[in-house]
Design an enzyme around this catalytic site. Sequence first.
Site, PDB file in Angstrom:
ATOM      1  N   CYS A  64      -2.287   5.040  -4.478  1.00 19.32           N
ATOM      2  CA  CYS A  64      -2.748   3.671  -4.769  1.00 19.32           C
ATOM      3  C   CYS A  64      -3.704   3.670  -5.960  1.00 19.32           C
ATOM      4  CB  CYS A  64      -3.443   3.061  -3.546  1.00 19.32           C
ATOM      5  SG  CYS A  64      -2.313   2.376  -2.327  1.00 19.32           S
ATOM      6  N   HIS A 110       0.854  -1.189   0.000  1.00 13.27           N
ATOM      7  CA  HIS A 110       0.000   0.000   0.000  1.00 13.27           C
ATOM      8  C   HIS A 110       0.888   1.235   0.000  1.00 13.27           C
ATOM      9  CE1 HIS A 110      -3.938  -1.780   0.587  1.00 13.27           C
ATOM     10  NE2 HIS A 110      -3.446  -2.555   1.536  1.00 13.27           N
TER      11      HIS A 110
END
Length: 99
Positions: free
Chosen positions: A28, A16
């Site tokens: 992201c 992430h």
Amino acid sequence: MIKINISQNFLVAKGHALFAEKGKDIVCAAISGIIFGGVAWFEPDKIEFTENKLVPSIALKLIDPTPNVAVAFSVITVQLKAIANSYPNHIVINEESYE
């Protein structure tokens, strides 16, 4: 941090970005958009694509790297590098030599 490994015929993105909270992370979203948009362009028999939401990770492997497929893969790579250059604390790209 998102870690992306790229070679001539494959890429793997894991992790992430942690730029913002889940659902609001533009880094992201950018990486996902680039990869999923690229995958949508390829003919299914030209690639292998896997996604694991638990890890999280995305893997893309070229099965038939024709010139058009190679160019499309290069475009994906250039776009990922552009995001990594803008957000170096959230993305790292490792390129494997293919010479």
